[in-house]
Design an enzyme around this catalytic site. Structure first.
Site, PDB file in Angstrom:
ATOM      1  N   LYS A  80       2.214   7.375   4.079  1.00  0.00           N
ATOM      2  CA  LYS A  80       1.601   6.057   3.973  1.00  0.00           C
ATOM      3  C   LYS A  80       0.886   5.641   5.270  1.00  0.00           C
ATOM      4  O   LYS A  80       0.516   4.486   5.425  1.00  0.00           O
ATOM      5  CB  LYS A  80       2.673   5.020   3.618  1.00  0.00           C
ATOM      6  CG  LYS A  80       3.266   5.257   2.222  1.00  0.00           C
ATOM      7  CD  LYS A  80       4.028   4.054   1.721  1.00  0.00           C
ATOM      8  CE  LYS A  80       5.446   4.041   2.196  1.00  0.00           C
ATOM      9  NZ  LYS A  80       6.218   2.920   1.631  1.00  0.00           N
ATOM     10  N   ARG A 113      16.035  -3.238  -3.097  1.00  0.00           N
ATOM     11  CA  ARG A 113      14.695  -3.372  -3.672  1.00  0.00           C
ATOM     12  C   ARG A 113      14.810  -3.547  -5.178  1.00  0.00           C
ATOM     13  O   ARG A 113      15.754  -3.064  -5.801  1.00  0.00           O
ATOM     14  CB  ARG A 113      13.849  -2.118  -3.376  1.00  0.00           C
ATOM     15  CG  ARG A 113      13.737  -1.784  -1.907  1.00  0.00           C
ATOM     16  CD  ARG A 113      12.971  -2.844  -1.141  1.00  0.00           C
ATOM     17  NE  ARG A 113      11.639  -3.051  -1.673  1.00  0.00           N
ATOM     18  CZ  ARG A 113      10.562  -2.413  -1.240  1.00  0.00           C
ATOM     19  NH1 ARG A 113      10.665  -1.535  -0.281  1.00  0.00           N
ATOM     20  NH2 ARG A 113       9.382  -2.667  -1.764  1.00  0.00           N
ATOM     21  N   PRO A 119       0.824  -1.209   0.000  1.00  0.00           N
ATOM     22  CA  PRO A 119       0.000   0.000   0.000  1.00  0.00           C
ATOM     23  C   PRO A 119       0.864   1.266   0.000  1.00  0.00           C
ATOM     24  O   PRO A 119       1.741   1.433   0.843  1.00  0.00           O
ATOM     25  CB  PRO A 119      -0.794  -0.113   1.304  1.00  0.00           C
ATOM     26  CG  PRO A 119      -0.766  -1.564   1.649  1.00  0.00           C
ATOM     27  CD  PRO A 119       0.560  -2.061   1.149  1.00  0.00           C
ATOM     28  N   GLU A 120       0.644   2.132  -0.976  1.00  0.00           N
ATOM     29  CA  GLU A 120       1.345   3.407  -1.080  1.00  0.00           C
ATOM     30  C   GLU A 120       0.310   4.527  -0.986  1.00  0.00           C
ATOM     31  O   GLU A 120      -0.852   4.267  -0.688  1.00  0.00           O
ATOM     32  CB  GLU A 120       2.146   3.444  -2.393  1.00  0.00           C
ATOM     33  CG  GLU A 120       3.137   2.266  -2.504  1.00  0.00           C
ATOM     34  CD  GLU A 120       4.004   2.300  -3.750  1.00  0.00           C
ATOM     35  OE1 GLU A 120       4.364   3.399  -4.184  1.00  0.00           O
ATOM     36  OE2 GLU A 120       4.310   1.222  -4.292  1.00  0.00           O
TER      37      GLU A 120
END
Ligand code: ZN
Length: 258
Positions: free
Chosen positions: A59, A248, A2-3
């Site tokens: 966030k 990442r 979720p961003e």
């Protein structure tokens, strides 16, 4: 993960269905997501409280009640859903706040997110920690200054909540691809034209994904290629590159991004 757009979607959901309503029942199915309290304390503190206002900070979601605030972070797989009171349980429902008719359920498969109880503004700040300006409202001047002051590559800079708040892996890739900037470029070395393009792409990507309440997976977006075995650039139709940056994955186009 979720961003900003997803959390904004949860904010609107809670605001539409729960502001003004009183929590009649609290059911904790998995206390592992109750972060700075325990199941008993959480039930006792939240039951009988009324939702007053819901804010998003990067966030994070902050639901103010007449008393404590609930501070949410959604980790990798957290979400909020509103369902009728009799709806069947999902296997990943972790706790339930029931109003008169509907229930607000926190659902999280991997349980890296969770909820904190906060007594007031200072406690909320302490839980959230230092954050830069919101990615949705940061001005071009502020954005440029923050990138100039940064060491290292642009992608981790965009994902660092202390630089700007709200972006994760997917949105940072989307913004960089949209602006034509390679993720490994040193942030401080971007020229003013590139910083301007990045800022414009940031606004544009956020505007369109906020409207959708999530990051769209439509064919013209880079995100549509994320789960493909052989991802293809939606712009030039060349092969996309999957690299690793600061631990990442980074998806980018060697042809469109310089
Ligand atoms: Zn391309």
């Amino acid at each position: 993960m979720p961003e900003l757009p997803d959390v904004e979607g949860y904010r609107r959901l809670v605001a539409a269905h729960f502001v003004g309503l009183t929590v009649r029942r609290v059911e904790v199915l998995d206390a592992g997501v109750i972060r700075n309290s325990n199941a008993r304390q959480f039930r006792k503190t939240v039951r009988g409280r009324t939702f007053c206002r819901v804010d998003r900070r990067g966030k994070w979601l902050v639901a103010h009640m007449d008393g404590p605030a609930l501070v949410w972070h959604f980790g990798m797989t957290g979400s909020l859903v509103v369902v009728p009171r009799a709806a069947a349980l999902d296997r990943y429902d972790r706790f339930i706040l029931a109003g008169d008719e509907d229930e607000l359920r926190y659902r999280d498969m991997r349980k890296l997110g969770g909820v904190w109880l906060a007594g007031g503004g200072a406690a909320i700040d302490e839980i959230i920690g230092p954050q830069g300006p919101d990615a949705w409202t940061v001005s071009l001047g502020d954005f440029a200054g923050r990138l100039r002051a940064r060491r290292g590559a642009i992608k981790p800079a965009l994902m660092d909540q202390r630089v700007i708040a709200g972006l994760g892996n997917m949105l940072s890739d989307e913004v960089l691809w949209s602006a034509g900037v390679r993720p490994a470029r040193p942030a401080a070395a971007l020229d003013s034209g590139e910083v301007e393009r990045l800022h414009r792409a940031l606004r544009d990507v956020l505007r369109r994904s906020r409207r959708a309440g999530r990051i769209p997976r439509t064919p013209s977006w880079l995100s549509s290629q994320r789960d493909q075995e052989q991802p293809i650039c939606p712009r030039c139709h060349g092969q996309l590159e999957r690299g690793t940056l600061a631990g990442r994955t980074a998806l980018s186009c060697p042809n469109c991004q310089r």
